[in-house]
Design a protein around this motif. Structure first.
Motif, PDB file in Angstrom:
ATOM      1  N   LEU A   1       0.855  -1.321  -0.128  1.00 29.23           N
ATOM      2  CA  LEU A   1       0.002  -0.210   0.006  1.00 29.23           C
ATOM      3  C   LEU A   1       1.027   1.109   0.112  1.00 29.23           C
ATOM      4  N   GLY A   2       1.793   1.344   0.966  1.00 29.19           N
ATOM      5  CA  GLY A   2       2.648   2.871   0.991  1.00 29.19           C
ATOM      6  C   GLY A   2       1.920   3.986   1.242  1.00 29.19           C
ATOM      7  N   ALA A   3       0.551   3.922   1.935  1.00 25.63           N
ATOM      8  CA  ALA A   3      -0.429   4.785   2.019  1.00 25.63           C
ATOM      9  C   ALA A   3      -0.440   5.792   3.348  1.00 25.63           C
ATOM     10  N   ARG A   4      -0.331   7.067   3.413  1.00 28.66           N
ATOM     11  CA  ARG A   4      -0.707   7.738   4.811  1.00 28.66           C
ATOM     12  C   ARG A   4      -1.647   8.373   4.969  1.00 28.66           C
ATOM     13  N   CYS A   5      -2.073   8.128   6.060  1.00 23.51           N
ATOM     14  CA  CYS A   5      -3.495   8.840   6.753  1.00 23.51           C
ATOM     15  C   CYS A   5      -3.387  10.125   6.682  1.00 23.51           C
ATOM     16  N   VAL A   6      -4.505  10.611   6.046  1.00 27.85           N
ATOM     17  CA  VAL A   6      -4.849  12.152   5.941  1.00 27.85           C
ATOM     18  C   VAL A   6      -5.829  12.544   6.597  1.00 27.85           C
ATOM     19  N   ASN A   7      -6.879  11.586   6.930  1.00 32.90           N
ATOM     20  CA  ASN A   7      -8.010  11.942   7.495  1.00 32.90           C
ATOM     21  C   ASN A   7      -7.975  12.462   8.889  1.00 32.90           C
ATOM     22  N   ALA A   8      -8.177  13.770   9.341  1.00 33.12           N
ATOM     23  CA  ALA A   8      -8.091  14.477  10.305  1.00 33.12           C
ATOM     24  C   ALA A   8      -9.173  14.271  11.447  1.00 33.12           C
ATOM     25  N   THR A   9     -10.492  14.037  10.755  1.00 32.11           N
ATOM     26  CA  THR A   9     -11.723  14.076  11.585  1.00 32.11           C
ATOM     27  C   THR A   9     -11.531  12.856  12.901  1.00 32.11           C
ATOM     28  N   THR A  10     -11.115  11.550  12.358  1.00 29.33           N
ATOM     29  CA  THR A  10     -10.600  10.635  13.256  1.00 29.33           C
ATOM     30  C   THR A  10      -9.717   9.720  12.761  1.00 29.33           C
ATOM     31  N   PRO A  11      -8.429  10.475  12.864  1.00 27.12           N
ATOM     32  CA  PRO A  11      -7.277   9.796  12.413  1.00 27.12           C
ATOM     33  C   PRO A  11      -6.791   8.415  12.934  1.00 27.12           C
ATOM     34  N   GLY A  12      -6.098   7.872  11.912  1.00 24.99           N
ATOM     35  CA  GLY A  12      -5.535   6.659  11.971  1.00 24.99           C
ATOM     36  C   GLY A  12      -6.084   5.581  11.128  1.00 24.99           C
ATOM     37  N   TRP A  13      -5.217   4.475  10.848  1.00 24.09           N
ATOM     38  CA  TRP A  13      -5.783   3.476   9.826  1.00 24.09           C
ATOM     39  C   TRP A  13      -6.534   2.435  10.780  1.00 24.09           C
ATOM     40  N   LYS A  14      -7.687   2.054  10.265  1.00 25.93           N
ATOM     41  CA  LYS A  14      -8.551   1.141  10.759  1.00 25.93           C
ATOM     42  C   LYS A  14      -8.874  -0.003   9.816  1.00 25.93           C
ATOM     43  N   VAL A  15      -8.779  -1.339  10.486  1.00 23.13           N
ATOM     44  CA  VAL A  15      -8.907  -2.720   9.697  1.00 23.13           C
ATOM     45  C   VAL A  15     -10.216  -3.477  10.166  1.00 23.13           C
ATOM     46  N   THR A  16     -10.808  -4.032   9.214  1.00 20.57           N
ATOM     47  CA  THR A  16     -11.980  -4.910   9.555  1.00 20.57           C
ATOM     48  C   THR A  16     -11.857  -6.246   8.957  1.00 20.57           C
ATOM     49  N   THR A  17     -11.941  -7.324   9.607  1.00 19.02           N
ATOM     50  CA  THR A  17     -11.966  -8.478   9.313  1.00 19.02           C
ATOM     51  C   THR A  17     -13.069  -9.195   9.208  1.00 19.02           C
ATOM     52  N   GLY A  18     -13.211 -10.307   8.317  1.00 20.41           N
ATOM     53  CA  GLY A  18     -14.483 -11.279   8.533  1.00 20.41           C
ATOM     54  C   GLY A  18     -14.115 -12.433   9.305  1.00 20.41           C
ATOM     55  N   ALA A  19     -15.137 -13.372   9.544  1.00 16.09           N
ATOM     56  CA  ALA A  19     -14.815 -14.368  10.369  1.00 16.09           C
ATOM     57  C   ALA A  19     -13.880 -15.119   9.870  1.00 16.09           C
ATOM     58  N   GLY A  20     -13.667 -15.423   8.540  1.00 16.40           N
ATOM     59  CA  GLY A  20     -12.718 -16.337   7.828  1.00 16.40           C
ATOM     60  C   GLY A  20     -11.392 -15.866   7.663  1.00 16.40           C
ATOM     61  N   CYS A  21     -10.960 -14.743   8.281  1.00 18.20           N
ATOM     62  CA  CYS A  21      -9.662 -14.083   7.770  1.00 18.20           C
ATOM     63  C   CYS A  21      -8.874 -13.603   8.816  1.00 18.20           C
ATOM     64  N   THR A  22      -7.504 -13.274   9.027  1.00 21.90           N
ATOM     65  CA  THR A  22      -7.084 -12.529   9.949  1.00 21.90           C
ATOM     66  C   THR A  22      -5.972 -11.755   9.230  1.00 21.90           C
ATOM     67  N   ALA A  23      -5.448 -10.839   9.884  1.00 16.57           N
ATOM     68  CA  ALA A  23      -4.600  -9.783   9.184  1.00 16.57           C
ATOM     69  C   ALA A  23      -3.217  -9.557   9.977  1.00 16.57           C
ATOM     70  N   VAL A  24      -2.126  -9.058   9.078  1.00 15.48           N
ATOM     71  CA  VAL A  24      -1.149  -8.527   9.858  1.00 15.48           C
ATOM     72  C   VAL A  24      -0.827  -7.093   9.053  1.00 15.48           C
ATOM     73  N   ALA A  25      -0.954  -5.874   9.597  1.00 16.24           N
ATOM     74  CA  ALA A  25      -0.415  -4.758   8.963  1.00 16.24           C
ATOM     75  C   ALA A  25       0.732  -4.126   9.368  1.00 16.24           C
ATOM     76  N   VAL A  26       1.326  -3.855   8.413  1.00 17.58           N
ATOM     77  CA  VAL A  26       2.869  -3.504   8.650  1.00 17.58           C
ATOM     78  C   VAL A  26       2.990  -1.941   8.431  1.00 17.58           C
ATOM     79  N   GLY A  27       3.641  -1.267   9.087  1.00 20.76           N
ATOM     80  CA  GLY A  27       3.677   0.344   8.909  1.00 20.76           C
ATOM     81  C   GLY A  27       4.393   1.239   9.924  1.00 20.76           C
ATOM     82  N   ARG A  28       3.824   2.364  10.037  1.00 21.52           N
ATOM     83  CA  ARG A  28       4.134   3.211  11.257  1.00 21.52           C
ATOM     84  C   ARG A  28       2.929   3.758  11.712  1.00 21.52           C
ATOM     85  N   PHE A  29       2.470   3.280  13.001  1.00 22.55           N
ATOM     86  CA  PHE A  29       1.421   3.646  13.710  1.00 22.55           C
ATOM     87  C   PHE A  29       1.826   4.058  15.177  1.00 22.55           C
ATOM     88  N   THR A  30       1.137   5.389  15.436  1.00 23.55           N
ATOM     89  CA  THR A  30       1.363   5.965  16.464  1.00 23.55           C
ATOM     90  C   THR A  30      -0.219   5.845  17.093  1.00 23.55           C
TER      91      THR A  30
END
Length: 102
Positions: free
Chosen positions: A73-102
């Motif tokens: 992805l290489g994407a930067r969060c720009v939404n200032a209203t409720t900042p930060g990246w959010k992830v939603t997963t279904g019952a049949g998958c898991t995820a690992v997010a890699v990046g710079r998170f504060t």
């Protein structure tokens, strides 16, 4: 293409999570380099990300075949209203997010 000029963090996202914030609080400027999705059950394999309270960006759709998928992805969060990246997963998958998170 991912930018590796800085140290990266990772965060796991369990199955059936809704809008899990990446990092302790999320912030404008956080970067998500990639997300790795492990699909165990195709019928419930949906995974999506959001920039703050923006629209969902689908990473894997329902009925994605069983397997492991890496999406750069290489994407930067720009939404200032409720900042930060959010992830939603279904019952049949898991995820690992890699990046710079504060």
């Amino acid at each position: 293409m991912a930018n590796y000029e800085y140290n990266t963090d990772y965060e796991t996202v369990a199955a059936s999570q809704t809008d899990q914030i990446l990092g302790p609080a999320g912030a404008v400027g956080n970067v998500i380099d990639k997300i790795i999705v492990s699909v165990a059950t195709a019928a419930t394999s949906t995974c999506s990300i959001k920039d703050g309270n923006g629209s969902a960006i689908v990473i894997t759709a329902a009925n994605t075949p069983i397997g492991v998928y890496t999406v750069l992805l290489g994407a930067r969060c720009v939404n200032a209203t409720t900042p930060g990246w959010k992830v939603t997963t279904g019952a049949g998958c898991t995820a690992v997010a890699v990046g710079r998170f504060t």
